[in-house]
Design a protein around this motif. Structure first.
Motif, short mmCIF file in Angstrom:
data_model
loop_
_atom_site.label_atom_id
_atom_site.label_comp_id
_atom_site.label_asym_id
_atom_site.label_seq_id
_atom_site.Cartn_x
_atom_site.Cartn_y
_atom_site.Cartn_z
N GLY A 153 8.12 -3.55 -12.87
CA GLY A 153 8.93 -2.64 -12.05
C GLY A 153 10.32 -3.12 -11.74
N ALA A 212 9.70 1.95 -4.97
CA ALA A 212 9.04 2.06 -3.68
C ALA A 212 10.03 1.61 -2.61
CB ALA A 212 7.79 1.20 -3.65
N LYS A 214 1.94 -3.53 -2.88
CA LYS A 214 2.13 -3.77 -4.31
C LYS A 214 2.24 -5.27 -4.59
CE LYS A 214 4.61 0.57 -5.31
NZ LYS A 214 3.98 1.06 -6.54
N GLN A 233 7.60 -4.14 -6.70
CA GLN A 233 7.73 -2.86 -7.41
C GLN A 233 6.71 -2.73 -8.53
OE1 GLN A 233 9.60 -0.49 -6.34
NE2 GLN A 233 10.80 -1.65 -4.85
N ILE A 240 -0.75 -6.78 -6.96
CA ILE A 240 -0.44 -7.18 -8.34
C ILE A 240 -0.39 -8.69 -8.46
CG2 ILE A 240 1.18 -6.95 -10.23
CD1 ILE A 240 -0.35 -4.39 -9.52
N GLY A 259 2.26 1.70 -15.13
CA GLY A 259 3.61 2.22 -14.91
C GLY A 259 4.38 2.35 -16.22
N SER A 318 4.53 0.06 1.47
CA SER A 318 4.19 0.27 0.06
C SER A 318 4.54 -0.96 -0.77
CB SER A 318 4.94 1.50 -0.47
OG SER A 318 4.71 1.67 -1.84
N ARG A 319 5.71 -1.54 -0.52
CA ARG A 319 6.13 -2.71 -1.29
C ARG A 319 5.26 -3.92 -0.97
NH1 ARG A 319 10.72 -1.87 1.26
NH2 ARG A 319 11.21 -4.08 1.38
N LYS A 358 -6.11 8.68 -8.24
CA LYS A 358 -4.66 8.58 -8.41
C LYS A 358 -4.12 9.64 -9.37
CE LYS A 358 -3.10 4.30 -8.90
NZ LYS A 358 -3.09 2.87 -9.30
N GLU A 371 -2.54 0.37 -4.91
CA GLU A 371 -2.72 -0.88 -5.65
C GLU A 371 -3.76 -1.79 -5.00
OE1 GLU A 371 -1.56 -1.10 -8.52
OE2 GLU A 371 -0.14 0.55 -8.44
N THR A 422 3.25 -2.17 -10.60
CA THR A 422 2.15 -1.20 -10.51
C THR A 422 1.23 -1.36 -11.71
OG1 THR A 422 3.37 0.51 -11.73
CG2 THR A 422 3.59 0.52 -9.33
N ARG A 423 0.08 -0.74 -11.59
CA ARG A 423 -0.79 -0.59 -12.75
C ARG A 423 -0.42 0.72 -13.45
NH1 ARG A 423 -3.96 -2.95 -8.66
NH2 ARG A 423 -5.30 -4.65 -9.32
#
Length: 577
Positions: A471, A386, A395, A492, A399, A497, A391-392, A238, A156, A494-495
């Motif tokens: 998410g 996630a 994101k 959580q 975002i 999703g 990772s979180r 991706k 992301e 995302t693009r």
């Protein structure tokens, strides 16, 4: 032979101080070296030849060997090394067959043992055009691989990365040093003192040309002196399935014996580099030698209102506070725990000139122990969460930044630290939307409560139109202020999703606040108004219809009354058709 004792010797004391420039090789010696290459080639064609190592990088002394890469056509030995004394210098020639060399350039056939000679300073002796062309090939491939790694590690926030061009050079050095520590002294020598600039310029020339080609291919683009990755390339990476080539093991089996046959002769280069490092610098403990190389993460930055922040940032809370409020002195900094179940969340209060300013500080923990297992089981087969803190964190930042740039009401993120997994963001006064939901379900609602639910539907549809899914779309993650609804906790998001999940989670989770034996009419009012707002703002009916399926209702059946699930599902089915 390169024995274990050599490694022990390598990891003894080293010194780190500027090394003086040395005299360069005489042209007469270079001519003798080229004649030596012709003797080695015999009747075979010399494809290319170049000098590499300390003499080219400017830190050699009279005891230093001269290193030569020789590429031959139809070389039956494929790879071999030759040593000869010329004019008082040991000259080591590393000979390689052209096809094997080009395989190493194009596919890392020998782990880039030969190709890497072109990624650092070298001086052509024969066929410069061939060498420059292959230098560009390997550096372009390297840049593509490193960009792909960044995208896969930060799917992301890679959209926002501001990459300094030197990142690629330093990453290559750091990675090769970790795989083969003795080469570290070579890098430290070439980046030391008054030889550093000429060597960096020499190395970067090929990377700049590679980046220019990638710009023409719509892989990257320049932005205020930085490199950014195009959205198209991020999306392509991706979607790409990673595959381990079936021939990888056979390459290793075939290449290793050949490499070992020349490695013992080439190892002297690293011993000389370590000696030169000792000679020109103060002694220091060599433990953790690789860490003395430049951290490449310093050269990947993320934009914030306080200026770009690198991935290597380790700022403490007070340091960040002084960046947020740079003028004057604080009379008090207070930190207290501020809710948070899955993360550590703190309220940072800064008092300056008698006035308080508040900020939220989040630390993203890994959900690695068993108490988080129900989170995964709960949504298994429907959506995924996630769980890693890193990772979180990325994101949330990515975002949030993207939605804010599109005018969405989200808290301003002032600072981010990937190293400490911290985000510093704006504190916003307000109440959770769940209070309005509970009033509706208790039949104590006002027209404003209904209007807020409809507004949330609109905002989610607008986010979906940008390709963003939230998410974690529970009512608790929406904050109601005096004049707007604010999105919170986008960790959580995302693009591209699962948009139907956002609708299902909001409605069915809101429904779980209904009393177990109550009528489902109030939950139906929530569903109807939410979906009306969603569709009015351009949300797709197919998402609404999909939210009605058993795939989603089963997830919430453990805590939402069945009559409520049925009512909401029926409304989704009807309004989504």
């Amino acid at each position: 032979m390169f024995k274990v004792g050599c490694f022990k010797q390598f990891f003894c004391n080293i010194r780190l101080r500027g090394a003086p420039m040395t005299t360069q090789l005489k042209e007469s010696l270079k001519n003798e070296v080229l004649e030596q290459c012709r003797r080695i080639a015999g009747s075979r064609q010399i494809v290319a030849a170049c000098l590499f190592g300390p003499w080219v990088c400017g830190y050699a002394d009279k005891k230093t060997d001269v290193n030569v890469l020789l590429v031959l056509d139809s070389f039956p030995l494929r790879i071999n090394s030759y040593v000869e004394t010329l004019d008082g210098f040991n000259v080591q020639v590393l000979a390689v067959n052209r096809l094997d060399f080009e395989r190493d350039v194009n596919k890392s056939w020998f782990g880039e043992f030969f190709a890497e000679k072109l990624t650092f300073p070298y001086e052509p002796l024969e066929n410069e055009e061939y060498l420059r062309r292959n230098e560009l090939k390997i550096k372009k491939r390297t840049v593509l691989e490193l960009l792909e790694n960044l995208i896969l590690e930060f799917p992301e926030s890679s959209h926002d990365f501001l990459i300094e061009k030197e990142y690629f050079m330093y990453t290559v050095m750091r990675r090769r040093a970790r795989v083969f520590p003795p080469i570290t002294s070579s890098f430290l020598n070439m980046l030391n003192g008054n030889v550093a600039k000429q060597n960096i310029d020499s190395i970067m020339d090929g990377y700049l040309k590679a980046l220019k080609e990638l710009e023409n291919e719509n892989i990257v683009f320049p932005s205020d002196g930085y490199i950014k990755i195009t959205r198209n390339h991020i999306n392509a990476v991706k979607k790409r399935k990673l595959r381990l080539p079936l021939f990888l093991k056979s390459i290793q089996r075939r290449a290793l014996p050949l490499l070992l046959s020349v490695f013992s002769e080439s190892a002297n280069q690293y011993i000389h580099d370590q000696r030169l490092l000792n000679k020109n610098n103060h002694k220091t403990n060599a433990e953790g030698l690789v860490s003395k190389l430049e951290d490449p993460n310093k050269h990947v930055l993320l934009p914030t209102p306080l200026g770009p922040v690198s991935l290597s940032d380790k700022s403490e809370v007070e340091e960040v506070a002084r960046k947020i409020i740079p003028d004057g002195e604080f009379s008090k900094i207070k930190i207290k725990r501020f809710g948070g179940v899955l993360n550590d969340v703190f309220l940072l209060t800064i008092t300056k000139n008698g006035e308080e300013q508040k900020f939220v500080v989040k630390q993203y923990l890994d959900w690695s122990n068993l108490k988080w297992l129900p989170l995964t089981i709960w949504s298994f087969g429907t959506t995924s969460f996630a769980v890693l803190g890193q990772s979180r964190l990325e994101k949330e930042y990515a975002i949030n930044t993207y939605l804010r740039s599109k005018g969405f009401p989200v808290p301003t993120i002032f600072h981010i630290s990937h190293q400490k997994r911290l985000i510093f963001e704006e504190f916003i006064e307000g109440k959770e939307l769940v209070e309005n939901i509970k009033r509706i379900l208790a039949s104590y609602n006002t027209p404003k409560d209904i209007a807020l639910v409809k507004e949330v539907g609109r905002k989610i549809a607008e986010a979906h139109s940008l390709g963003v899914t939230l998410g974690d779309c529970k009512p608790e993650n929406f904050l109601v202020t005096k004049d707007k609804v604010v999105f919170l906790d986008l960790e959580q998001a995302t693009r591209d999703g699962n948009q139907a999940w956002d609708i299902a989670e909001f409605l069915y989770y809101a429904g779980h606040y209904s009393p177990p034996i109550s009528s489902a009419n109030a939950a139906g009012i929530i569903a109807e108004n939410f979906i009306e707002g969603y569709l009015e703002a351009g949300g797709r009916k197919s998402n609404v219809k999909q939210a009605a399926s058993a795939k989603y209702t089963k997830v919430f059946s453990v805590f939402t009354p069945p009559q409520v699930l049925f009512t909401i599902s029926s409304i989704c089915q009807k309004m989504g058709t």
